[in-house]
Design a protein around this motif. Structure first.
Motif, PDB file in Angstrom:
ATOM      1  N   ILE A 121      -0.916   7.965   2.285  1.00  0.00           N
ATOM      2  CA  ILE A 121      -2.297   7.533   2.037  1.00  0.00           C
ATOM      3  C   ILE A 121      -2.360   6.022   1.820  1.00  0.00           C
ATOM      4  O   ILE A 121      -3.257   5.342   2.338  1.00  0.00           O
ATOM      5  N   LEU A 122      -1.413   5.484   1.072  1.00  0.00           N
ATOM      6  CA  LEU A 122      -1.391   4.040   0.823  1.00  0.00           C
ATOM      7  C   LEU A 122      -1.229   3.266   2.126  1.00  0.00           C
ATOM      8  O   LEU A 122      -1.814   2.189   2.293  1.00  0.00           O
ATOM      9  N   ARG A 123      -0.444   3.804   3.032  1.00  0.00           N
ATOM     10  CA  ARG A 123      -0.212   3.110   4.315  1.00  0.00           C
ATOM     11  C   ARG A 123      -1.398   3.217   5.262  1.00  0.00           C
ATOM     12  O   ARG A 123      -1.803   2.236   5.874  1.00  0.00           O
ATOM     13  N   HIS A 124      -1.941   4.409   5.387  1.00  0.00           N
ATOM     14  CA  HIS A 124      -2.989   4.644   6.382  1.00  0.00           C
ATOM     15  C   HIS A 124      -4.414   4.463   5.864  1.00  0.00           C
ATOM     16  O   HIS A 124      -5.331   4.233   6.650  1.00  0.00           O
ATOM     17  N   HIS A 125      -4.609   4.576   4.549  1.00  0.00           N
ATOM     18  CA  HIS A 125      -5.951   4.450   3.985  1.00  0.00           C
ATOM     19  C   HIS A 125      -5.922   3.604   2.715  1.00  0.00           C
ATOM     20  O   HIS A 125      -6.181   4.103   1.607  1.00  0.00           O
ATOM     21  N   PRO A 126      -5.626   2.314   2.849  1.00  0.00           N
ATOM     22  CA  PRO A 126      -5.546   1.438   1.679  1.00  0.00           C
ATOM     23  C   PRO A 126      -6.873   1.274   0.950  1.00  0.00           C
ATOM     24  O   PRO A 126      -6.899   0.811  -0.191  1.00  0.00           O
ATOM     25  N   GLU A 127      -7.969   1.681   1.606  1.00  0.00           N
ATOM     26  CA  GLU A 127      -9.275   1.549   0.972  1.00  0.00           C
ATOM     27  C   GLU A 127      -9.509   2.598  -0.117  1.00  0.00           C
ATOM     28  O   GLU A 127     -10.416   2.477  -0.942  1.00  0.00           O
ATOM     29  N   VAL A 128      -8.685   3.648  -0.149  1.00  0.00           N
ATOM     30  CA  VAL A 128      -8.836   4.712  -1.145  1.00  0.00           C
ATOM     31  C   VAL A 128      -8.276   4.230  -2.487  1.00  0.00           C
ATOM     32  O   VAL A 128      -7.171   3.696  -2.559  1.00  0.00           O
ATOM     33  N   SER A 129      -9.044   4.404  -3.549  1.00  0.00           N
ATOM     34  CA  SER A 129      -8.638   3.913  -4.872  1.00  0.00           C
ATOM     35  C   SER A 129      -7.507   4.758  -5.456  1.00  0.00           C
ATOM     36  O   SER A 129      -7.311   5.920  -5.086  1.00  0.00           O
ATOM     37  N   ASP A 130      -6.785   4.164  -6.407  1.00  0.00           N
ATOM     38  CA  ASP A 130      -5.699   4.887  -7.068  1.00  0.00           C
ATOM     39  C   ASP A 130      -6.224   6.112  -7.806  1.00  0.00           C
ATOM     40  O   ASP A 130      -5.582   7.163  -7.835  1.00  0.00           O
ATOM     41  N   GLY A 131      -7.401   5.975  -8.407  1.00  0.00           N
ATOM     42  CA  GLY A 131      -7.981   7.099  -9.134  1.00  0.00           C
ATOM     43  C   GLY A 131      -8.271   8.269  -8.213  1.00  0.00           C
ATOM     44  O   GLY A 131      -8.019   9.426  -8.561  1.00  0.00           O
ATOM     45  N   ILE A 188      11.718   7.814  -0.167  1.00  0.00           N
ATOM     46  CA  ILE A 188      10.315   8.171   0.061  1.00  0.00           C
ATOM     47  C   ILE A 188       9.930   7.837   1.502  1.00  0.00           C
ATOM     48  O   ILE A 188      10.084   6.705   1.948  1.00  0.00           O
ATOM     49  N   THR A 189       9.440   8.845   2.221  1.00  0.00           N
ATOM     50  CA  THR A 189       9.002   8.672   3.607  1.00  0.00           C
ATOM     51  C   THR A 189       7.545   9.099   3.727  1.00  0.00           C
ATOM     52  O   THR A 189       7.209  10.235   3.394  1.00  0.00           O
ATOM     53  N   PRO A 190       6.650   8.198   4.166  1.00  0.00           N
ATOM     54  CA  PRO A 190       5.237   8.559   4.287  1.00  0.00           C
ATOM     55  C   PRO A 190       5.028   9.786   5.177  1.00  0.00           C
ATOM     56  O   PRO A 190       5.487   9.804   6.318  1.00  0.00           O
ATOM     57  N   LYS A 191       4.381  10.812   4.626  1.00  0.00           N
ATOM     58  CA  LYS A 191       4.086  12.025   5.383  1.00  0.00           C
ATOM     59  C   LYS A 191       2.675  12.486   5.054  1.00  0.00           C
ATOM     60  O   LYS A 191       2.221  12.371   3.919  1.00  0.00           O
ATOM     61  N   ASP A 192       1.998  13.019   6.051  1.00  0.00           N
ATOM     62  CA  ASP A 192       0.625  13.491   5.891  1.00  0.00           C
ATOM     63  C   ASP A 192       0.554  14.533   4.768  1.00  0.00           C
ATOM     64  O   ASP A 192       1.221  15.570   4.840  1.00  0.00           O
ATOM     65  N   PRO A 193      -0.231  14.283   3.714  1.00  0.00           N
ATOM     66  CA  PRO A 193      -0.310  15.236   2.591  1.00  0.00           C
ATOM     67  C   PRO A 193      -0.886  16.588   2.986  1.00  0.00           C
ATOM     68  O   PRO A 193      -0.624  17.587   2.318  1.00  0.00           O
ATOM     69  N   VAL A 194      -1.648  16.641   4.079  1.00  0.00           N
ATOM     70  CA  VAL A 194      -2.174  17.926   4.543  1.00  0.00           C
ATOM     71  C   VAL A 194      -1.035  18.766   5.110  1.00  0.00           C
ATOM     72  O   VAL A 194      -0.906  19.955   4.818  1.00  0.00           O
ATOM     73  N   THR A 195      -0.189  18.132   5.931  1.00  0.00           N
ATOM     74  CA  THR A 195       0.964  18.823   6.497  1.00  0.00           C
ATOM     75  C   THR A 195       1.920  19.287   5.409  1.00  0.00           C
ATOM     76  O   THR A 195       2.523  20.354   5.499  1.00  0.00           O
ATOM     77  N   LEU A 196       2.021  18.496   4.344  1.00  0.00           N
ATOM     78  CA  LEU A 196       2.906  18.854   3.235  1.00  0.00           C
ATOM     79  C   LEU A 196       2.329  19.959   2.367  1.00  0.00           C
ATOM     80  O   LEU A 196       3.017  20.518   1.513  1.00  0.00           O
ATOM     81  N   THR A 226      -2.895  19.033  -0.046  1.00  0.00           N
ATOM     82  CA  THR A 226      -4.355  19.027  -0.041  1.00  0.00           C
ATOM     83  C   THR A 226      -4.829  19.660   1.256  1.00  0.00           C
ATOM     84  O   THR A 226      -4.014  20.046   2.101  1.00  0.00           O
ATOM     85  N   THR A 227      -6.145  19.771   1.425  1.00  0.00           N
ATOM     86  CA  THR A 227      -6.687  20.309   2.666  1.00  0.00           C
ATOM     87  C   THR A 227      -7.238  19.171   3.512  1.00  0.00           C
ATOM     88  O   THR A 227      -7.525  18.089   3.010  1.00  0.00           O
ATOM     89  N   GLN A 228      -7.380  19.435   4.820  1.00  0.00           N
ATOM     90  CA  GLN A 228      -7.917  18.406   5.714  1.00  0.00           C
ATOM     91  C   GLN A 228      -9.340  18.037   5.318  1.00  0.00           C
ATOM     92  O   GLN A 228      -9.732  16.869   5.394  1.00  0.00           O
ATOM     93  N   ARG A 229     -10.119  19.017   4.871  1.00  0.00           N
ATOM     94  CA  ARG A 229     -11.502  18.741   4.478  1.00  0.00           C
ATOM     95  C   ARG A 229     -11.551  17.797   3.280  1.00  0.00           C
ATOM     96  O   ARG A 229     -12.358  16.856   3.239  1.00  0.00           O
ATOM     97  N   GLU A 230     -10.709  18.051   2.289  1.00  0.00           N
ATOM     98  CA  GLU A 230     -10.709  17.203   1.101  1.00  0.00           C
ATOM     99  C   GLU A 230     -10.264  15.780   1.437  1.00  0.00           C
ATOM    100  O   GLU A 230     -10.846  14.807   0.950  1.00  0.00           O
ATOM    101  N   LEU A 231      -9.238  15.662   2.269  1.00  0.00           N
ATOM    102  CA  LEU A 231      -8.746  14.343   2.646  1.00  0.00           C
ATOM    103  C   LEU A 231      -9.796  13.583   3.452  1.00  0.00           C
ATOM    104  O   LEU A 231     -10.054  12.401   3.199  1.00  0.00           O
ATOM    105  N   ASP A 232     -10.418  14.257   4.417  1.00  0.00           N
ATOM    106  CA  ASP A 232     -11.440  13.613   5.244  1.00  0.00           C
ATOM    107  C   ASP A 232     -12.618  13.140   4.398  1.00  0.00           C
ATOM    108  O   ASP A 232     -13.147  12.047   4.595  1.00  0.00           O
ATOM    109  N   ALA A 233     -13.033  13.993   3.452  1.00  0.00           N
ATOM    110  CA  ALA A 233     -14.161  13.640   2.591  1.00  0.00           C
ATOM    111  C   ALA A 233     -13.813  12.429   1.723  1.00  0.00           C
ATOM    112  O   ALA A 233     -14.641  11.525   1.530  1.00  0.00           O
TER     113      ALA A 233
END
Length: 225
Positions: free
Chosen positions: A108-118, A145-153, A156-163
């Protein structure tokens, strides 16, 4: 449109167990057709374990057979996965998944830096301290640590991540990215993928049946020795 609870794992099962087209599988699972191609070629970043949508009561065999008989048919999900209503407090993560949290955070930090830590903390179920440590690479296990999609792991769900991403992008005034990889040649790419899959299937059938063509012998090869 409702989608399977685990779209990538479901797509993997459909690729392996059916003759549905990549386009049909992508449409049913809510994925990009290139994601399905990657799953079929085993080039996805994470090796997936297939999830049977029939046993999960999300798809019937009759529906699969309709799709196999007609490449233009669009599969209809039997029911949408029930969404779990979360109460206040940190997200519970199974013990088996907790070791994957740093990988999901790094992604998430790599692909979506706009998302807050909270927001990341609420989505993954972690602390700001951990997120900061991964960001500035001071985490005790940063080398592994290797960046991996949290949905694949499964964090979380794709809907929650997209939202979450959409909300963060809107707050930051960032326009949502548009996928243009298939503009102008979508049909050509689909036909190419179908042709490659059919060719691979024919070659596999030939090998299994003991039919394997060999180059014809020539005078040069016969008298080489």
């Amino acid at each position: 449109m409702a989608q399977p609870l685990m779209p990538h794992a479901t797509a993997s099962w459909l690729v392996e167990q059916t003759s549905l087209t990549f386009e049909q599988i992508a449409d049913f699972c809510g994925l990009h057709i290139l994601e399905v191609q990657a799953i079929a070629d085993d080039t996805a970043s994470t090796k997936l374990t297939g999830r049977d949508p029939v046993r999960a009561h999300e798809l019937t065999m009759d529906e699969i057979e309709k799709g196999q008989a007609n490449p233009d048919y669009r599969l209809k999900i039997l029911k949408g996965p029930e969404q779990v209503r979360r109460t206040k407090g940190p997200r519970y993560t199974p013990v088996s998944k907790r070791q994957d949290k740093p990988d999901g955070i790094a992604w998430i930090l790599r692909h979506h830096p706009e998302v807050s830590d909270g927001a990341i903390g609420k989505l993954i179920g972690t602390t700001r301290t951990t997120i900061s440590a991964i960001r500035d690479r001071s985490h005790w296990n940063i080398a592994n640590i290797t960046p991996k999609d949290p949905v694949t792991l499964g964090l979380t769900t794709q809907r929650e991540l997209d939202a979450l991403v959409a909300k963060a992008a809107k707050a930051a005034g960032i326009e949502a990215p548009t996928d243009t990889r298939l503009e102008g040649d979508r049909e050509a790419l689909i036909e190419q993928l179908r042709a490659e899959r059919d060719q691979a299937s024919r070659e596999a059938e030939g090998i299994e049946g003991g039919v394997e063509t060999k180059p014809e012998a020539t005078a040069e090869t016969l008298f080489k020795h």
